[in-house]
Scaffold this active site. Structure first.
Site, PDB file in Angstrom:
ATOM      1  N   GLU A 237       3.066  -5.171   1.287  1.00 29.24           N
ATOM      2  CA  GLU A 237       1.803  -5.713   1.798  1.00 29.24           C
ATOM      3  C   GLU A 237       1.829  -7.223   1.991  1.00 29.24           C
ATOM      4  O   GLU A 237       2.099  -7.989   1.071  1.00 29.24           O
ATOM      5  CB  GLU A 237       0.650  -5.350   0.851  1.00 29.24           C
ATOM      6  CG  GLU A 237      -0.701  -5.788   1.388  1.00 29.24           C
ATOM      7  CD  GLU A 237      -1.880  -5.211   0.635  1.00 29.24           C
ATOM      8  OE1 GLU A 237      -3.032  -5.474   1.036  1.00 29.24           O
ATOM      9  OE2 GLU A 237      -1.650  -4.492  -0.367  1.00 29.24           O
ATOM     10  N   LYS A 255      -5.155  -0.121   2.704  1.00 23.45           N
ATOM     11  CA  LYS A 255      -6.074   0.770   1.995  1.00 23.45           C
ATOM     12  C   LYS A 255      -5.921   2.156   2.599  1.00 23.45           C
ATOM     13  O   LYS A 255      -6.153   2.348   3.789  1.00 23.45           O
ATOM     14  CB  LYS A 255      -7.533   0.308   2.105  1.00 23.45           C
ATOM     15  CG  LYS A 255      -7.935  -0.685   1.043  1.00 23.45           C
ATOM     16  CD  LYS A 255      -7.840  -0.079  -0.333  1.00 23.45           C
ATOM     17  CE  LYS A 255      -7.927  -1.121  -1.424  1.00 23.45           C
ATOM     18  NZ  LYS A 255      -7.533  -0.560  -2.717  1.00 23.45           N
TER      19      LYS A 255
END
Length: 440
Positions: A237, A255
């Site tokens: 990420e 997410k």
């Protein structure tokens, strides 16, 4: 203070992992690797290897102004690597302080190797007070290529990988957060579980990094040794990139997660299920809105945009739902200001962020480096900032008995979260790191 002179020499290609193997026991050993396979698949164009920084800071930050230390550390000079712990950013909401891991670690590297995977070249980057010193540092970095060693994949270095709390305790924490969401206290919170253990005598944190990098390296994989501490991250990420020339800021929050499957048809079904999931899309959208708000604090009004929404990224053990938010920095806003406006990352806190961090602190001990950020400034010889979110990360501290470690994994909890499913998601996320530490 005058900025250092930068000298860059372009060299033939050598694998960055091989150079990292050769340097890994030196003080300040650093390896930021863009992952296995296609390093640009998830944004990881550059890898960096270095050692022996000439200036370091390890310690606490001012609770009232935690980013002042960054500004005071020749931040504009480049060649700087830093790690800010989650707790340092969350403390205004939580009051939590990790007694083991420092708030902030910084190191300035006068010599480093930058590996451009897109161009297939290596840059030896040297910095100094004048051109002669900068060139000498560049030659020192270039000399590291001769110390490259082919990786021999080590065996698992830890005998055990022990949960700090029971699965039932985690599910109870999730249920409590769901109830709080139902009562209107917040919309989402990322709740984590911890595992810990020790490496066997004579084993080293780099063994864990080598096992991950050989087959499961992520776009923001990292190894960093500084004193009696080390960090191994297999993070996919991106927290932030910032280009001071164009003013472009980019963040790519994750997410939404599904495990990978060995059968291609089943694997495709899992990815399709992720894309179609109303729950996961809603969870992702909440954090996109949060990041839009965070970026706007340091951006030109009206410049914040969602460039991509709900894209699937497939990694060795999981599929993720990823969105991309960009902005243009306002005049006078630099890398430290961008970090200050957005830290801690929204994807691992929740919404509203301040209340989510308070709820997290009620269920977890201090997180330390996990879900903080590892960042580099000007490592390729420019002034750019790249910062990752420290998920899929293990921290190591050395004492008289050797190296002990801690690793965490979390899940975003929303109104319709199922406690068991969220617990299973954390197990999918931690799997690669668990196998690197303790075997299958």
């Amino acid at each position: 203070m005058s900025l250092p002179v930068v000298h860059i020499a372009r060299l033939d290609w050598v694998e960055p992992l091989a150079v990292a193997v050769g340097l890994n026991r030196r003080e300040g050993a650093l390896a930021l690797l863009a992952g296995a396979g296609d390093p640009s698949a998830h944004g990881g164009r550059w890898s960096f290897v270095a050692c022996e920084p000439d200036r370091m800071f390890v310690g606490a930050v001012d609770d009232a102004a935690p980013f002042e230390t960054l500004r005071d550390f020749c931040f504009a000079g480049g060649g700087v690597v830093g790690l800010m712990s989650y707790d340092a950013g969350a403390r205004p909401a939580t009051g939590a302080r990790d007694e083991i891991w420092p708030d902030l670690m910084l190191a300035r590297y006068p010599a480093l190797l930058a590996f451009d995977h897109a161009a297939g070249e290596v840059r030896a980057v040297g910095r100094g007070v004048n051109a002669i010193e900068a060139e000498a540092q560049g030659r020192r970095a270039a000399g590291w290529r001769a110390e490259a060693v082919a990786l021999s994949i080590p065996t698992a270095p830890a005998a055990a990988f022990v949960g700090e709390a029971s699965p039932e305790a985690y599910e109870a924490a999730v249920a409590d957060v769901v109830a709080r969401i139902g009562a209107g206290e917040l919309f989402q919170a990322n709740i984590a579980r911890g595992w810990s253990g020790r490496l066997a005598a004579g084993r080293d944190p780099f063994d864990v990094f080598a096992r991950l990098s050989a087959e499961r390296g992520a776009a923001y994989g990292a190894f960093w040794r500084l004193g009696q501490r080390a960090l191994v991250s297999n993070s996919p990420e991106l927290f932030l990139t910032f280009d001071p020339v164009t003013g472009r800021i980019e963040t790519r929050p994750i997410k939404g997660t599904r495990p990978r499957a060995g059968d291609p048809a089943r694997d495709a079904e899992l990815a399709a299920d992720l894309v179609a999931s109303a729950k996961d899309r809603a969870e992702n959208l909440m954090i996109v809105d949060l990041m839009r708000n965070d970026l706007a604090r340091g951006a030109v009004p009206g410049s914040v945009k969602v460039e991509r929404l709900f894209e699937v990224e497939s990694h060795p053990t999981v599929h993720h739902l990823v969105s991309t938010v960009t902005a243009t920095a306002a005049p006078g806003v630099g890398a430290a200001e961008v970090m200050e406006a957005t830290f801690p990352p929204g994807s691992i806190t929740g919404a509203p962020k301040h209340q989510a961090m308070k709820v997290i602190a009620g269920h977890e001990p201090p997180r330390g480096p996990w879900c903080g950020s590892l960042f580099g400034l000007g490592l390729a010889g420019d002034g750019g900032l790249t910062a990752s979110v420290l998920i899929r990360t293990a921290s190591f501290e050395r004492d008289e008995a050797g190296w002990r470690f801690r690793a965490l994994a979390g899940a975003g909890i929303v109104a319709d979260s199922d406690p068991r499913a969220e617990r299973e998601e954390t197990e999918a996320k931690i799997q690669a790191l668990k196998e690197a530490l303790a075997g299958a």
